[in-house]
Every structure is written in structure tokens, then in C-alpha cells.
Design an enzyme around this catalytic site. Structure first.
Site, PDB file in Angstrom:
ATOM      1  N   CYS A   1      -5.655   0.118   8.136  1.00  0.00           N
ATOM      2  CA  CYS A   1      -4.815   1.208   7.644  1.00  0.00           C
ATOM      3  C   CYS A   1      -5.612   2.490   7.348  1.00  0.00           C
ATOM      4  O   CYS A   1      -6.002   3.189   8.258  1.00  0.00           O
ATOM      5  CB  CYS A   1      -4.001   0.725   6.440  1.00  0.00           C
ATOM      6  SG  CYS A   1      -2.525   1.680   6.189  1.00  0.00           S
TER       7      CYS A   1
ATOM      8  N   ARG B   1       8.442   6.238   4.774  1.00  0.00           N
ATOM      9  CA  ARG B   1       7.275   5.360   4.718  1.00  0.00           C
ATOM     10  C   ARG B   1       7.518   4.089   5.512  1.00  0.00           C
ATOM     11  O   ARG B   1       8.636   3.568   5.508  1.00  0.00           O
ATOM     12  CB  ARG B   1       6.945   5.051   3.248  1.00  0.00           C
ATOM     13  CG  ARG B   1       5.569   4.448   3.042  1.00  0.00           C
ATOM     14  CD  ARG B   1       5.110   4.478   1.590  1.00  0.00           C
ATOM     15  NE  ARG B   1       3.743   3.959   1.511  1.00  0.00           N
ATOM     16  CZ  ARG B   1       2.656   4.709   1.755  1.00  0.00           C
ATOM     17  NH1 ARG B   1       2.799   5.985   2.089  1.00  0.00           N
ATOM     18  NH2 ARG B   1       1.440   4.196   1.687  1.00  0.00           N
TER      19      ARG B   1
ATOM     20  N   HIS C   1      -1.875  -5.257   6.895  1.00  0.00           N
ATOM     21  CA  HIS C   1      -2.420  -5.836   5.665  1.00  0.00           C
ATOM     22  C   HIS C   1      -1.971  -7.299   5.594  1.00  0.00           C
ATOM     23  O   HIS C   1      -1.328  -7.809   6.525  1.00  0.00           O
ATOM     24  CB  HIS C   1      -1.841  -5.111   4.441  1.00  0.00           C
ATOM     25  CG  HIS C   1      -2.203  -3.673   4.333  1.00  0.00           C
ATOM     26  ND1 HIS C   1      -3.478  -3.223   4.079  1.00  0.00           N
ATOM     27  CD2 HIS C   1      -1.431  -2.566   4.442  1.00  0.00           C
ATOM     28  CE1 HIS C   1      -3.476  -1.892   4.011  1.00  0.00           C
ATOM     29  NE2 HIS C   1      -2.251  -1.475   4.238  1.00  0.00           N
TER      30      HIS C   1
HETATM   31  N1  GLN Z   1      -2.818   6.600   2.711  1.00  0.00           N
HETATM   32  C1  GLN Z   1      -2.541   6.185   4.079  1.00  0.00           C
HETATM   33  C2  GLN Z   1      -1.043   6.266   4.425  1.00  0.00           C
HETATM   34  O1  GLN Z   1      -0.214   6.359   3.542  1.00  0.00           O
HETATM   35  C3  GLN Z   1      -3.040   4.769   4.285  1.00  0.00           C
HETATM   36  C4  GLN Z   1      -2.229   3.725   3.484  1.00  0.00           C
HETATM   37  C5  GLN Z   1      -2.896   2.344   3.525  1.00  0.00           C
HETATM   38  O2  GLN Z   1      -4.115   2.198   3.608  1.00  0.00           O
HETATM   39  N2  GLN Z   1      -2.028   1.277   3.363  1.00  0.00           N
HETATM   40  O3  GLN Z   1      -0.697   6.214   5.599  1.00  0.00           O
END
Ligand code: GLN
Length: 264
Positions: free
Chosen positions: A105, A154, A216
Site C-alpha cells: 500500500c 475510499r 493488507h
Molecule cells: N495513505 C495511502 C492511501 O490512503 C496509503 C494507505 C495504506 O497504506 N493503507 O492511499
């Protein structure tokens, strides 16, 4: 490929360079390092973990396997300059020489060319992946005022990806949308979830032995085939082919089935 050149003591050791463990650990991705360590231990392979924090120098030839986890935009901003300016050359040298990397990520985004967060200046990346990431709110010119507006675009939820004739299961939680350039090969094809950007059905990216992904979970405990693939690649660079007996992945298989069953 030459015979294994184990160390003088005849011991095979995997050296993992863990990038920014005290900063990028918001999503439990350290569990991937623990999984690598355990799957090596079960095979009698030693593991050395080098915490590569801000300000820590890297000896490129010493690192077999780089790992970098996920985090919030603000945490990415904390490490961006050190990653690119202080560690960039050594990391590029190591990847060119065959070191393995698993980037999750935020770590994945920062190994691309650039990340445009939802506020503030763009963050320059390592440029190892031919990829750029832009936060959905920056892309759609939406002002995030509260948790509700932040959540609208998101990408959050379970993910299933087709990879090398099998599937990878995991969980995604990112605002950034990653677009691959012509020089980037995706890790796989999204079957369930958003993946890189929720539009082109790609997930992750691979260049040489560097693997980037949004998954993840942590990723590797439920995907032992990928864990072992990456471990073998990392060991081959230093030792050639080493004895690498299969493990009983019954429990891991059950965990995968539960994850896959959710989407049948
Ligand atoms: N901050 C980054 C985003 O929002 C990565 C998020 C993450 O590592 N889960 O895309």
C-alpha cells in the site's frame, strides 16, 4: 546456478531490510515479516531483520529482501525524503542486483514515481515502479471535510486477485488510485475489490523481484504460495538453489477458504 554457498557455519540466512517499521505499521503489515521469519525457521533457515528507519544507512549488497508496510498520508510524508534522497540509490542498486522487495500500500505507492495526497504537495517516489498514484479526492477535486466525505471514494474491503494460476486474498484500505505506465507489469487481475484504482481491474505491480500490492491482511500468512515464491527468489540471489521442503499449509488453506467463501 552454482551450488549453495552457505556461510562458513553452513547456515543459510535471509537478511530482511525492514523499511520504517516504527512509522509504517498502521495496518499490521509487520505480520508479513513475522510470516517470512517463521516459514524460514520451519526450514532451518536463519533470518536477520535490519530495521531501516529514517537516518539508517543501507549496505545494498547486505539486504536480500526489502519490506515496507502501509500507513496514512501523513506517515508517508514523514519518510518520503529519507526514502528517496538518503536510501534511493542503495535500494535501486540492490533491486538491480536481484534483491527481492514486498511493498504494501503506502510502501507500494512510494516505490512508484509520485504520490499526490488529498492535500499538500506531491510526494516524490523512488520511481522503481512505472506508476503514479493520486488520492481519489485530489483526482475528483473533492474537499475532504469529515470522516463521511473522506470515506466516499475510499477503496476499503476484501480483495481477491488472480495471480500465476492461483488466487491471492487480502484486504484493502486506500484512498490513492494507482495507474501503471507501459513499463509496469501488474501483480494480478482483480476478481473482487478495487485493486490499483477500481477501474482497470489491475492490482499491484512487479518489476524485477520487487512486488507492490494493496493487499493488507497481512498478506503472506493467508497466501503461502506467494510467501515461499518470494523467499526462494531472495535466497537464490545469494545461495543459488537451497533445500526448500514444502510445509504443511493446511491451516493457511482453511483461512484462504474462509476468505474465498465470502465471495462465492
Ligand atoms: N495513505 C495511502 C492511501 O490512503 C496509503 C494507505 C495504506 O497504506 N493503507 O492511499
Amino acid at each position: 546456478m552454482s551450488a549453495p554457498h552457505a556461510s562458513a557455519a553452513g547456515v543459510v540466512t535471509l537478511t530482511i531490510g525492514y523499511l520504517y517499521p516504527s512509522v509504517l505499521s498502521q495496518y499490521g503489515d509487520w505480520g508479513n515479516v513475522r510470516c517470512l521469519q517463521q516459514r524460514c525457521h520451519w526450514r532451518g533457515i536463519d533470518v536477520e531483520i535490519l530495521p531501516l528507519e529514517v537516518g539508517t544507512a543501507i549496505e545494498a549488497s547486505a539486504v536480500d529482501f526489502f519490506f515496507m508496510g502501509g500507513g496514512a498520508d501523513s506517515q508517508q510524508r514523514l519518510i518520503a525524503r529519507d526514502l528517496v534522497m538518503a536510501k534511493g540509490d542503495a535500494i535501486r542498486e540492490a533491486i538491480d542486483a536481484g534483491s527481492v522487495a514486498l511493498l504494501i500500500c503506502a510502501g507500494y505507492q512510494m516505490w512508484g514515481r509520485r504520490y499526490r495526497p488529498f492535500r499538500g504537495d506531491d510526494l516524490e517516489g523512488l520511481g522503481i515502479f512505472d506508476a503514479e498514484t493520486i488520492h481519489w479526492a485530489a483526482e475528483e477535486k473533492v474537499t475532504i471535510r469529515d470522516i463521511t466525505s473522506a470515506g466516499r471514494g475510499r477503496m476499503v474491503g476484501n480483495v481477491v486477485v488472480e495471480w500465476e494460476g492461483t488466487t491471492l486474498v487480502g484486504f484493502e484500505n486506500h484512498g490513492g488510485r494507482t495507474y501503471l505506465g507501459a513499463g509496469a507489469r501488474p501483480l494480478g487481475r482483480v476478481v473482487v475489490g478495487a485493486g490499483n484504482n477500481g477501474k482497470d481491474h489491475t492490482e499491484g505491480a512487479i518489476v524485477r523481484h520487487a512486488y507492490g500490492t494493496y493487499l493488507h491482511g497481512p498478506l503472506l500468512p493467508k497466501n503461502p504460495a506467494l510467501a515461499d515464491h518470494l523467499i526462494r527468489l531472495a535466497l537464490q540471489r545469494r545461495y543459488g538453489e537451497v533445500p526448500f521442503p514444502p510445509l504443511d499449509d493446511g491451516l493457511e488453506g482453511q483461512a484462504r477458504e474462509v476468505a474465498l467463501h465470502l465471495h462465492r
